[in-house]
Design a protein around this motif. Structure first.
Motif, PDB file in Angstrom:
ATOM      1  N   TYR A  62       0.793  -1.232   0.000  1.00 52.14           N
ATOM      2  CA  TYR A  62       0.000   0.000   0.000  1.00 52.14           C
ATOM      3  C   TYR A  62       0.825   1.282   0.000  1.00 52.14           C
ATOM      4  O   TYR A  62       0.297   2.355  -0.280  1.00 52.14           O
ATOM      5  N   GLN A  63       2.109   1.172   0.398  1.00 47.27           N
ATOM      6  CA  GLN A  63       2.967   2.358   0.530  1.00 47.27           C
ATOM      7  C   GLN A  63       2.432   3.338   1.587  1.00 47.27           C
ATOM      8  O   GLN A  63       2.645   4.547   1.486  1.00 47.27           O
ATOM      9  N   THR A  64       1.711   2.811   2.572  1.00 46.77           N
ATOM     10  CA  THR A  64       1.181   3.685   3.631  1.00 46.77           C
ATOM     11  C   THR A  64       1.761   3.342   5.009  1.00 46.77           C
ATOM     12  O   THR A  64       1.353   3.930   6.012  1.00 46.77           O
ATOM     13  N   GLU A  65       2.694   2.390   5.066  1.00 46.12           N
ATOM     14  CA  GLU A  65       3.293   2.043   6.364  1.00 46.12           C
ATOM     15  C   GLU A  65       3.980   3.267   6.979  1.00 46.12           C
ATOM     16  O   GLU A  65       3.837   3.541   8.175  1.00 46.12           O
ATOM     17  N   GLN A  66       4.718   3.997   6.144  1.00 42.74           N
ATOM     18  CA  GLN A  66       5.487   5.133   6.657  1.00 42.74           C
ATOM     19  C   GLN A  66       4.582   6.227   7.232  1.00 42.74           C
ATOM     20  O   GLN A  66       4.821   6.736   8.320  1.00 42.74           O
ATOM     21  N   VAL A  67       3.518   6.560   6.485  1.00 43.79           N
ATOM     22  CA  VAL A  67       2.629   7.631   6.952  1.00 43.79           C
ATOM     23  C   VAL A  67       1.847   7.190   8.194  1.00 43.79           C
ATOM     24  O   VAL A  67       1.569   7.991   9.084  1.00 43.79           O
ATOM     25  N   LEU A  68       1.523   5.908   8.283  1.00 38.23           N
ATOM     26  CA  LEU A  68       0.858   5.398   9.490  1.00 38.23           C
ATOM     27  C   LEU A  68       1.802   5.530  10.679  1.00 38.23           C
ATOM     28  O   LEU A  68       1.395   5.969  11.761  1.00 38.23           O
ATOM     29  N   GLY A  69       3.070   5.185  10.476  1.00 35.86           N
ATOM     30  CA  GLY A  69       4.066   5.330  11.546  1.00 35.86           C
ATOM     31  C   GLY A  69       4.205   6.772  12.003  1.00 35.86           C
ATOM     32  O   GLY A  69       4.256   7.063  13.209  1.00 35.86           O
ATOM     33  N   GLU A  70       4.224   7.695  11.028  1.00 40.06           N
ATOM     34  CA  GLU A  70       4.320   9.130  11.358  1.00 40.06           C
ATOM     35  C   GLU A  70       3.096   9.579  12.145  1.00 40.06           C
ATOM     36  O   GLU A  70       3.204  10.324  13.121  1.00 40.06           O
ATOM     37  N   ALA A  71       1.930   9.138  11.699  1.00 42.24           N
ATOM     38  CA  ALA A  71       0.681   9.530  12.369  1.00 42.24           C
ATOM     39  C   ALA A  71       0.629   8.990  13.799  1.00 42.24           C
ATOM     40  O   ALA A  71       0.167   9.682  14.715  1.00 42.24           O
ATOM     41  N   ILE A  72       1.122   7.766  14.003  1.00 40.85           N
ATOM     42  CA  ILE A  72       1.141   7.192  15.357  1.00 40.85           C
ATOM     43  C   ILE A  72       2.038   8.024  16.263  1.00 40.85           C
ATOM     44  O   ILE A  72       1.672   8.369  17.400  1.00 40.85           O
ATOM     45  N   GLY A  73       3.220   8.398  15.742  1.00 40.13           N
ATOM     46  CA  GLY A  73       4.146   9.240  16.514  1.00 40.13           C
ATOM     47  C   GLY A  73       3.508  10.573  16.880  1.00 40.13           C
ATOM     48  O   GLY A  73       3.622  11.053  18.019  1.00 40.13           O
ATOM     49  N   GLU A  74       2.812  11.186  15.912  1.00 40.97           N
ATOM     50  CA  GLU A  74       2.154  12.470  16.125  1.00 40.97           C
ATOM     51  C   GLU A  74       1.036  12.347  17.153  1.00 40.97           C
ATOM     52  O   GLU A  74       0.850  13.220  18.008  1.00 40.97           O
ATOM     53  N   THR A  75       0.304  11.243  17.079  1.00 46.87           N
ATOM     54  CA  THR A  75      -0.810  10.996  18.000  1.00 46.87           C
ATOM     55  C   THR A  75      -0.317  10.930  19.447  1.00 46.87           C
ATOM     56  O   THR A  75      -0.946  11.464  20.354  1.00 46.87           O
ATOM     57  N   ILE A  76       0.821  10.260  19.628  1.00 45.48           N
ATOM     58  CA  ILE A  76       1.402  10.149  20.981  1.00 45.48           C
ATOM     59  C   ILE A  76       1.879  11.515  21.461  1.00 45.48           C
ATOM     60  O   ILE A  76       1.613  11.928  22.596  1.00 45.48           O
ATOM     61  N   SER A  77       2.570  12.259  20.577  1.00 46.90           N
ATOM     62  CA  SER A  77       3.093  13.572  20.983  1.00 46.90           C
ATOM     63  C   SER A  77       1.968  14.571  21.270  1.00 46.90           C
ATOM     64  O   SER A  77       2.108  15.465  22.099  1.00 46.90           O
ATOM     65  N   LEU A  78       0.818  14.410  20.604  1.00 44.46           N
ATOM     66  CA  LEU A  78      -0.338  15.283  20.859  1.00 44.46           C
ATOM     67  C   LEU A  78      -1.122  14.863  22.104  1.00 44.46           C
ATOM     68  O   LEU A  78      -2.045  15.545  22.529  1.00 44.46           O
ATOM     69  N   GLY A  79      -0.771  13.690  22.654  1.00 40.37           N
ATOM     70  CA  GLY A  79      -1.449  13.200  23.851  1.00 40.37           C
ATOM     71  C   GLY A  79      -2.793  12.552  23.583  1.00 40.37           C
ATOM     72  O   GLY A  79      -3.589  12.340  24.500  1.00 40.37           O
ATOM     73  N   LEU A  80      -3.070  12.208  22.301  1.00 35.69           N
ATOM     74  CA  LEU A  80      -4.343  11.553  21.968  1.00 35.69           C
ATOM     75  C   LEU A  80      -4.366  10.112  22.480  1.00 35.69           C
ATOM     76  O   LEU A  80      -5.423   9.573  22.805  1.00 35.69           O
ATOM     77  N   ILE A  81      -3.197   9.484  22.503  1.00 33.96           N
ATOM     78  CA  ILE A  81      -3.023   8.181  23.158  1.00 33.96           C
ATOM     79  C   ILE A  81      -1.743   8.254  23.986  1.00 33.96           C
ATOM     80  O   ILE A  81      -0.867   9.068  23.707  1.00 33.96           O
ATOM     81  N   LYS A  82      -1.647   7.395  24.989  1.00 33.60           N
ATOM     82  CA  LYS A  82      -0.461   7.432  25.858  1.00 33.60           C
ATOM     83  C   LYS A  82       0.729   6.725  25.223  1.00 33.60           C
ATOM     84  O   LYS A  82       1.861   7.158  25.333  1.00 33.60           O
ATOM     85  N   SER A  83       0.433   5.580  24.548  1.00 34.31           N
ATOM     86  CA  SER A  83       1.539   4.839  23.935  1.00 34.31           C
ATOM     87  C   SER A  83       1.047   4.006  22.766  1.00 34.31           C
ATOM     88  O   SER A  83      -0.163   3.794  22.608  1.00 34.31           O
ATOM     89  N   ARG A  84       1.980   3.516  21.992  1.00 36.40           N
ATOM     90  CA  ARG A  84       1.684   2.667  20.840  1.00 36.40           C
ATOM     91  C   ARG A  84       0.893   1.414  21.252  1.00 36.40           C
ATOM     92  O   ARG A  84       0.134   0.842  20.479  1.00 36.40           O
ATOM     93  N   ASP A  85       1.087   0.986  22.519  1.00 35.10           N
ATOM     94  CA  ASP A  85       0.430  -0.234  23.005  1.00 35.10           C
ATOM     95  C   ASP A  85      -1.099  -0.135  22.977  1.00 35.10           C
ATOM     96  O   ASP A  85      -1.781  -1.153  23.038  1.00 35.10           O
ATOM     97  N   GLU A  86      -1.635   1.075  22.877  1.00 37.99           N
ATOM     98  CA  GLU A  86      -3.090   1.249  22.814  1.00 37.99           C
ATOM     99  C   GLU A  86      -3.646   0.931  21.426  1.00 37.99           C
ATOM    100  O   GLU A  86      -4.864   0.856  21.249  1.00 37.99           O
ATOM    101  N   LEU A  87      -2.762   0.760  20.456  1.00 34.57           N
ATOM    102  CA  LEU A  87      -3.188   0.537  19.074  1.00 34.57           C
ATOM    103  C   LEU A  87      -3.000  -0.910  18.649  1.00 34.57           C
ATOM    104  O   LEU A  87      -2.171  -1.633  19.202  1.00 34.57           O
ATOM    105  N   PHE A  88      -3.752  -1.303  17.636  1.00 32.81           N
ATOM    106  CA  PHE A  88      -3.622  -2.621  17.008  1.00 32.81           C
ATOM    107  C   PHE A  88      -3.240  -2.364  15.558  1.00 32.81           C
ATOM    108  O   PHE A  88      -4.033  -1.821  14.776  1.00 32.81           O
TER     109      PHE A  88
END
Length: 327
Positions: A62-88
């Motif tokens: 899909y070529q979307t792994e990188q953008v998903l990784g970036e979005a996860i990092g941004e989500t954590i830094s924005l405080g929307l989730i505490k850690s990656r462990d909250e995601l599947f």
């Protein structure tokens, strides 16, 4: 923005009956996006996390792994989730890497793209291999090869053993191909991700997977309309339109609610913030027995026959061979 709590299903084939959220956001688009222009994808992922999505589905193709990784990092830094462990997070092994010696490097590359230490689920994308390493779709039919079920699955089991993924599974596997895999597998697949919607209900496959403790994840829950592999049959279905109108719901919500009531998990793709929110609003109402009966009676037809993987010189010479008659 109000957040919906999405239920989970236990993955019986995974350690500690690990849970998978029943609704996830898919990230497959066609044509495959150019890596430099994925702002739309990132916005969709962030919007989804804000309204409660915790399951995200990607793949090497899909070529979307990188953008998903970036979005996860941004989500954590924005405080929307505490850690990656909250995601599947799910990713998939493309056929060019579906060789025993290439599985480990492939998952490591996916993890690098995602900037993650582990996946929650890693799937064999299709029951076939390719001669050359190329993340293209459609594939070059001259490069199609049979899948080494035993060898590739052993490599998938090794990925799980090494902690690179919590669970392993398959995608686009028929009943017969599931049985072939189980004949030599030490660890059964936790998930089989397949096309499923009211027009293609997968009754036979669902029954087999249920007896084997394999969870079904439905892709193209709305028929994949607007893609080369999809059709408008779901969105134009009069029965579904009738139920949606009577319920005061969207047709998409009726489809997603129906899938949820079938005991499967779903990945649905949208870049529209309003639809992303609507798609998660399916847990506080239900379909009546009469409505379920109406959906049961809808004539069945597979939307994606996957002619792209059919070739005279390839492992599958007809859709009947690829799907073992399940068409």
């Amino acid at each position: 923005m109000e957040r919906t709590s999405i239920p989970e299903l236990s993955l019986l084939a995974s350690p500690n009956s690990y849970g998978i959220p029943v609704l996830g956001l898919g990230t497959a688009t066609y044509p495959i996006p150019v890596c430099s222009d994925l702002s739309r994808e990132k916005e969709a992922i962030l919007s989804a996390i804000k309204v409660g999505y915790r399951h995200f589905d990607t793949a090497a193709l899909y070529q979307t792994e990188q953008v998903l990784g970036e979005a996860i990092g941004e989500t954590i830094s924005l405080g929307l989730i505490k850690s990656r462990d909250e995601l599947f997070v799910t990713s998939k092994l493309w056929p060019c890497d579906a060789h025993p010696h290439l599985v480990l490097p492939a998952i490591q590359n996916s993890l690098k793209n995602l900037r993650l230490e582990y996946l929650d689920l890693y799937l064999i994308h299709w029951p076939l291999s390719l001669k050359t390493r190329s993340y293209d779709f459609p594939v070059n039919k001259e490069h199609l090869l049979p899948l080494d079920f035993k060898g590739v699955w052993e490599a998938m089991e090794e990925c799980q053993k090494q902690g690179l993924t919590k669970s392993i599974g398959v995608s686009n596997f028929s009943c017969k191909k599931i049985e072939t895999l189980l004949a030599t597998a030490k660890t059964p697949p936790a998930v089989n991700q397949v096309e499923m919607n009211p027009i293609w209900q997968q009754q036979k496959l669902r029954e087999l997977c249920k007896t084997k403790g394999i969870v079904i994840t439905a892709y193209s829950p709305l028929g994949g309309h607007g893609t080369p592999w999809g059709s408008n049959a779901v969105m134009e279905c009069e029965v579904l339109k009738q139920i949606a109108e009577a319920k005061g719901k969207t047709l998409a919500q009726v489809c997603l609610r129906w899938l949820y009531e079938q005991g499967v998990t779903v990945v649905v793709k949208s870049f529209n913030k309003e639809r992303i929110k609507e798609n998660v609003e399916i847990f506080d109402w239900e379909l009546s027995p009469e409505e379920l009966e109406m959906i049961d009676q809808i004539p069945q037809k597979r939307g994606f026959a996957a002619f792209e993987f059919i070739a005279e010189q390839g492992p599958y010479k007809s859709p009947e061979e690829l799907w073992d008659g399940e068409i």
